[in-house]
Design a protein around this motif. Structure first.
Motif, mmCIF file in Angstrom:
data_model
loop_
_atom_site.group_PDB
_atom_site.id
_atom_site.type_symbol
_atom_site.label_atom_id
_atom_site.label_comp_id
_atom_site.label_asym_id
_atom_site.label_seq_id
_atom_site.Cartn_x
_atom_site.Cartn_y
_atom_site.Cartn_z
ATOM 1 N N ILE A 37 -41.722 6.747 -20.607
ATOM 2 C CA ILE A 37 -42.821 6.322 -19.730
ATOM 3 C C ILE A 37 -42.606 4.889 -19.264
ATOM 4 N N SER A 38 -41.962 4.059 -20.103
ATOM 5 C CA SER A 38 -41.702 2.682 -19.701
ATOM 6 C C SER A 38 -40.599 2.612 -18.642
ATOM 7 N N LEU A 39 -39.647 3.550 -18.695
ATOM 8 C CA LEU A 39 -38.641 3.608 -17.637
ATOM 9 C C LEU A 39 -39.276 3.938 -16.291
ATOM 10 N N ALA A 40 -40.264 4.823 -16.308
ATOM 11 C CA ALA A 40 -41.003 5.106 -15.073
ATOM 12 C C ALA A 40 -41.720 3.845 -14.598
ATOM 13 N N PHE A 41 -42.292 3.092 -15.539
ATOM 14 C CA PHE A 41 -42.932 1.818 -15.180
ATOM 15 C C PHE A 41 -41.921 0.875 -14.520
ATOM 16 N N GLY A 42 -40.742 0.729 -15.151
ATOM 17 C CA GLY A 42 -39.730 -0.163 -14.603
ATOM 18 C C GLY A 42 -39.273 0.240 -13.209
ATOM 19 N N ARG A 43 -39.070 1.540 -13.023
ATOM 20 C CA ARG A 43 -38.598 2.027 -11.717
ATOM 21 C C ARG A 43 -39.634 1.776 -10.626
ATOM 22 N N ILE B 292 -32.274 1.409 -6.614
ATOM 23 C CA ILE B 292 -32.584 0.380 -7.609
ATOM 24 C C ILE B 292 -31.490 0.375 -8.670
ATOM 25 N N PRO B 293 -30.900 -0.777 -8.994
ATOM 26 C CA PRO B 293 -29.867 -0.828 -10.049
ATOM 27 C C PRO B 293 -30.436 -0.400 -11.403
ATOM 28 N N GLU B 294 -29.694 0.425 -12.113
ATOM 29 C CA GLU B 294 -30.173 0.926 -13.400
ATOM 30 C C GLU B 294 -30.377 -0.206 -14.401
ATOM 31 N N LYS C 16 -33.802 -1.134 -16.568
ATOM 32 C CA LYS C 16 -33.867 -1.225 -18.031
ATOM 33 C C LYS C 16 -34.315 -2.604 -18.485
ATOM 34 N N LEU C 17 -33.917 -3.645 -17.768
ATOM 35 C CA LEU C 17 -34.332 -4.993 -18.155
ATOM 36 C C LEU C 17 -35.828 -5.189 -17.952
ATOM 37 N N LEU D 231 -34.251 3.239 -25.488
ATOM 38 C CA LEU D 231 -34.181 2.827 -24.088
ATOM 39 C C LEU D 231 -32.744 2.694 -23.604
ATOM 40 N N PHE D 232 -31.874 2.122 -24.440
ATOM 41 C CA PHE D 232 -30.521 1.803 -23.996
ATOM 42 C C PHE D 232 -29.468 2.816 -24.449
ATOM 43 N N THR D 233 -29.891 3.920 -25.059
ATOM 44 C CA THR D 233 -28.925 4.935 -25.479
ATOM 45 C C THR D 233 -29.400 6.320 -25.111
ATOM 46 N N GLY D 234 -28.452 7.168 -24.741
ATOM 47 C CA GLY D 234 -28.692 8.598 -24.648
ATOM 48 C C GLY D 234 -29.543 9.048 -23.475
ATOM 49 N N ASP D 235 -29.684 10.359 -23.400
ATOM 50 C CA ASP D 235 -30.498 11.017 -22.387
ATOM 51 C C ASP D 235 -31.876 11.246 -22.991
ATOM 52 N N LEU D 236 -32.806 10.375 -22.628
ATOM 53 C CA LEU D 236 -34.126 10.423 -23.261
ATOM 54 C C LEU D 236 -34.879 11.707 -22.924
#
Length: 511
Positions: free
Chosen positions: A142-148, A160-162, A166-167, A380-385
Motif C-alpha cells: 500500500i505504501s508503494l501505491a502511495f509513493g507512485r 516514474i523511476p522505480e 521506493k525512496l 519494500l526492497f526485496t521480492g515480488d510483494l
C-alpha cells in the motif's frame, strides 16, 4: 502449556509494564491504573473509531483497479451485484466482531478472540504470520501505491523511476511509524483528516457520475447482465476480490482497550462505517460506468485517473494526490491497529516481552510499532510483494472465519458471558461458511501459490513449540530470547532518536 506472560518492571526508565501477574492493568474506566502504572489511554472516540475503519478499508483499490471483479463476473450488472453483496457480507462479519469486541474487552483483534475461544497454539500461529509476512508485506504494497501516486503529478509525461518510488515510499513508511510512536491523539487526528480526504476523493468521482446519469449517459448499463458468461470459478474469485477490497472493518477491534464506551461505540462505529463504505463503493463503480465502458475499464491501469481525465481536464491532477492520501491513511490505520495485536501477544507471553511496554509519557506501544519498520523495509526492497500477498491472502480469511466460528463456539461454551451487543446466530454461521468456502476454493483453484502460503503459515506450529513450549532451551538460546537482549536492541535502535522520543533508557529489567 505455553510460556507465562512476562513479569517485567522498569526502574529509572521510560517504560512500565504490567502488574504482579505480568498483565497490564485493565483499560476499563472503572478500574483506573494505580499510581506508577502506565496504560494505553482511552482516546478513541466514536468519530475516531469511524475514521480508523473507513480510513483503513478505503485504500488504493477502489481508485485503481476494480477490474478484477468485472473480469471474473463478465458483465457490468453482475460486477455491481458482487460489490453490493460483498458489502453486505462484510457488514455481517463486522457485526460479529462488534459482538466479540463488546463481550471480550481486550485489544488484539483476531489474536485475542482466537486465544479466548481455541487456546494459545492457533492464536500464536495467527500473530506469527501477521508479524513476519502479512503486515510488513501489506504495508509495503500500500505504501508503494502511495509513493507512485504522490509522484504522479511530477511525471505526467514520462515513466516514474522505480528508485524514486521506493525512496519516497520509505519516507512515507518512516513518517507513519514515527507518528504512531509519538502520539495516539495525533495519529487519530490525522486519520480523521485522511478519512475526510478519502471521502472527498470518492465524492469527486460520484458527483460527476451522478451528473452523467442525469444527462442520460446510461449506454453502458443497457443489457447490464449481458456479456461474457462468468465461469463457475470466476464468480467465487470475484467475491474473493470484493471481500479483499472491503477488508479493514476489523481494525477497531485491535484497539478495544483504547475505545471510549466500547459497548456503545464499537457497534455504532462499525455499522456507520460499513454503510458509508458500501454505498460509496457501489456508487463509485456506477460512476465509472457512466463514462468508461466495460472493455475500457479492463484495459485501464488506474480507473480513477482514466475517469478523471475524461471528465475533469486539468483538475484530474488532483486525483493522484487524493489516491496517495488515501493510501497514507490505510498505512496509518493499519500500523495503528496491528501494533496493538503485537502488544497484546507480547503481554500474553507469545512475543518478546519488550513489545508489551508502553512509553511512560507518550502512552504509545513504541516497541510494538518500531518492530514493524525494519521488516517492512526488507519487504519494500526485496521480492515480488504482490505474489507474496497472494501466497498468504488465504490466511487472512482462514483466521477471520475461525474467529467468527469461535463466536458460535463461545455461545455454547460460555453462555453466561455478558453480551451487550448480540447478533442473530445465522449471521456468524453464514459469514464463517463464506470465509472457509473462499479458503477451500483458493486451495482448489490455485494449489501452488496457496499451498506455499499454507506451508508458510504452518511454520508457526514448530515455532510455537520451539519458542513457547520448550522449557529446556540452551542458556545461549534463552539469553537471546530473554530480557537482556531485547531492551539493549531497542535502546540501540532508538539511541539516534533520543531527543524526539524523550531520552529513552531501558534499564533495571527484572523478572
Amino acid at each position: 502449556m505455553y510460556r507465562k506472560a512476562a513479569v517485567t518492571t522498569v526502574s529509572n526508565g521510560s517504560y512500565l509494564q504490567g502488574q504482579a501477574n505480568g498483565r497490564l492493568p485493565s483499560m476499563d474506566s472503572e478500574q483506573p491504573a494505580r499510581e506508577g502504572k502506565v496504560v494505553l489511554k482511552k482516546k478513541v472516540t466514536l468519530l475516531r473509531g469511524i475514521s480508523i475503519i473507513i480510513g483503513t478499508i478505503i485504500g488504493a483499490g477502489i481508485f485503481i483497479s476494480p477490474k478484477g471483479i468485472l473480469k471474473n463476473t463478465g458483465s457490468v450488472g453482475m460486477s455491481l451485484t458482487v460489490w453490493t453483496v460483498c458489502g453486505i457480507l462484510s457488514l455481517f462479519g463486522a457485526l460479529c466482531y462488534a459482538e466479540l469486541g463488546t463481550c471480550i474487552k481486550k485489544s488484539g483483534g483476531h489474536y485475542t478472540y482466537i486465544l479466548e475461544a481455541f487456546g494459545p497454539l492457533p492464536a500464536f500461529v495467527r500473530v506469527w504470520v501477521e508479524l513476519l509476512i502479512i503486515r510488513p508485506a501489506a504495508t509495503a504494497v500500500i505504501s508503494l501505491a502511495f509513493g507512485r501516486y504522490i509522484l504522479e503529478p511530477f511525471f505526467m509525461q514520462c515513466e516514474i523511476p522505480e528508485l524514486a518510488i521506493k525512496l519516497i515510499t520509505a519516507v512515507g513508511i518512516t513518517l507513519v511509524m514515527v507518528l504512531n510512536s509519538t502520539s495516539v491523539s495525533w495519529s487519530a487526528r490525522i486519520q480523521i483528516f485522511l478519512t475526510f480526504c478519502k471521502l472527498v476523493a470518492i465524492l469527486i468521482i460520484i458527483v460527476p457520475g451522478v451528473i452523467q446519469l442525469i444527462r442520460g449517459e446510461t449506454q453502458h448499463f443497457k443489457n447490464a447482465f449481458a456479456g461474457n458468461d462468468a465461469s463457475v470459478m470466476g464468480l467465487p474469485l470475484a467475491f474473493y476480490s470484493g471481500m479483499y477490497a472491503y477488508s479493514g472493518w476489523f481494525y477497531l477491534n485491535f484497539v478495544t482497550e483504547e475505545v471510549e464506551n466500547p459497548e456503545k461505540n464499537i457497534p455504532l462505529a462499525i455499522c456507520i462505517s460499513m454503510i458509508i463504505v458500501t454505498v460509496g463503493y457501489v456508487l463509485t463503480n456506477v460512476a465509472y460506468f457512466t463514462t468508461i465502458s466495460a472493455g475500457e475499464l479492463l484495459l485501464s491501469k488506474a480507473v480513477a485517473v482514466t475517469f478523471a481525465e475524461r471528465l475533469m481536464g486539468n483538475f484530474s491532477l488532483a486525483v493522484p494526490v487524493f489516491v496517495a492520501l488515501s493510501c497514507f491513511g490505510s498505512m496509518n490505520g493499519g500500523i495503528f491497529a496491528v501494533s496493538r495485536m503485537f502488544f497484546v501477544a507480547s503481554r500474553e507471553g507469545h512475543l518478546p516481552e519488550i513489545l508489551s511496554m508502553i512509553h511512560v509519557r507518550k502512552h504509545t506501544p513504541l516497541p510494538a510499532v518500531i518492530v514493524l519498520h525494519p521488516l517492512t523495509m526488507i519487504m519494500l526492497f526485496t521480492g515480488d510483494l504482490y505474489s507474496l500477498l497472494n501466497f498468504l491472502s488465504f490466511a487472512r480469511w482462514l483466521f477471520i472465519g475461525l474467529v467468527v466460528a469461535g463466536l458460535i463456539y463461545l455461545r455454547y461454551k460460555r453462555p453466561d458471558m455478558p453480551r451487550p451487543f448480540k447478533v442473530p446466530l445465522f449471521i456468524p454461521a453464514l459469514f464463517s461458511f463464506t470465509c472457509l468456502f473462499m479458503v477451500a476454493l483458493s486451495l482448489y483453484s490455485d494449489p501452488v501459490n496457496t499451498g506455499i502460503g499454507f506451508a508458510i503459515t504452518l511454520t508457526g506450529v514448530p515455532a510455537y513449540y520451539l519458542f513457547i513450549v520448550w522449557d529446556k532451551k540452551p542458556k545461549w538460546f534463552r539469553n537471546f530470547l530473554g530480557k537482556p537482549c531485547w531492551p539493549m536492541l531497542i535502546e540501540m535502535v532508538l539511541h539516534s532518536q533520543e531527543n524526539q522520543f524523550g531520552n529513552l533508557k531501558i534499564t533495571g529489567m527484572t523478572g
